[in-house]
Design an enzyme around this catalytic site. Sequence first.
Site, PDB file in Angstrom:
ATOM      1  N   HIS A 126       0.810  -1.225   0.000  1.00 37.12           N
ATOM      2  CA  HIS A 126       0.000   0.000   0.000  1.00 37.12           C
ATOM      3  C   HIS A 126       0.845   1.277   0.000  1.00 37.12           C
ATOM      4  O   HIS A 126       0.302   2.364  -0.215  1.00 37.12           O
ATOM      5  CB  HIS A 126      -0.933   0.040   1.207  1.00 37.12           C
ATOM      6  CG  HIS A 126      -2.008  -0.990   1.194  1.00 37.12           C
ATOM      7  ND1 HIS A 126      -2.825  -1.213   0.095  1.00 37.12           N
ATOM      8  CD2 HIS A 126      -2.404  -1.888   2.138  1.00 37.12           C
ATOM      9  CE1 HIS A 126      -3.669  -2.192   0.375  1.00 37.12           C
ATOM     10  NE2 HIS A 126      -3.437  -2.612   1.601  1.00 37.12           N
ATOM     11  N   ASP A 246      -4.952 -12.615   3.554  1.00 36.22           N
ATOM     12  CA  ASP A 246      -6.161 -12.099   4.179  1.00 36.22           C
ATOM     13  C   ASP A 246      -7.413 -12.299   3.332  1.00 36.22           C
ATOM     14  O   ASP A 246      -8.497 -11.851   3.717  1.00 36.22           O
ATOM     15  CB  ASP A 246      -6.002 -10.627   4.561  1.00 36.22           C
ATOM     16  CG  ASP A 246      -5.249  -9.807   3.535  1.00 36.22           C
ATOM     17  OD1 ASP A 246      -4.941 -10.335   2.446  1.00 36.22           O
ATOM     18  OD2 ASP A 246      -4.956  -8.634   3.810  1.00 36.22           O
TER      19      ASP A 246
END
Length: 309
Positions: A126, A246
């Site tokens: 990110h 995830d």
Amino acid sequence: MSPLILTHRACLGHDMGLGHPECPDRLRAVMQALEAQSFSSLPREEAPRATAEQLERVHPADYVSAILSVRPEGEARVALDADTIMNSGSAEAALRAAGAAVAAVDAVAGGEYRRAFCATRPPGHHAEPSQAMGFCFFSNAAVAARHAQAVHGIARVAVVDFDVHHGNGTQAAFERDGSLFFASSHQMPLYPGTGAASERGVGNIHNAPLRPGADGAAFRAAWDDTLLPALEDFAPGLVIISAGFDAHARDPLAQLRLHEDDFAAITGAICEVAGRVCEGRVVSLLEGGYDLEALARSTAVHVRALMDS
């Protein structure tokens, strides 16, 4: 040839506070999984620190300096945003995580190993060139890709990302450079809000968003039908995996319904493409995964697939 495992105890020193999902126990769970007998023979090395030169191939010098200057004393913390927080150990951990990615490229591109896995944190996908966000400080995969080009002369490098969140930072670092390739499957809508299929860069960006509740069949179809063919067509000299776990059904931060066999299957499929286009050279970097049991089991099958594929 067994894959190399890179890690460092300094990655445990980064602590964003009680209850934060990106916690030191994530790395402890991963390393405990890799202590199983079936992995006991894998070579292991300590991750070095990334250098300013390596980081500045992706991030402006003033950004690198600003991140490394945040070193709170004692129990103090500094919040860069609501989710991305630094304590006294964060800068060192971030240097080791990026350094592991660089060292993994050196080991694989240099021919010592065919595969490498970086068991480090904080994650990186990110982090945009000038902005820390989403638990990430440096764009580890992008730093590794640029290192492969600058030091090893690998003209075309691919990053493939199966974390449940879109790797906006990697995309931002790559989207104007056709010598780099980025492919991502991810839940949408979900943080960070990027990753639509229409986001194509200069034709080198390939996004396959998945709806909340999508299962392993939808995930595998996205890779088999769209992302893996694009990867093979690009024909990179090195493949880097942003390995986030995830998207697992147990994970608390998203709503995809994957299981360990899905991560094993995609890892094997990526390695098969790498075997055809770049002599099997694959570097894998740990990204997300916030249910400790699911993270440990998924990492184990991922590393097993790196070994066996």
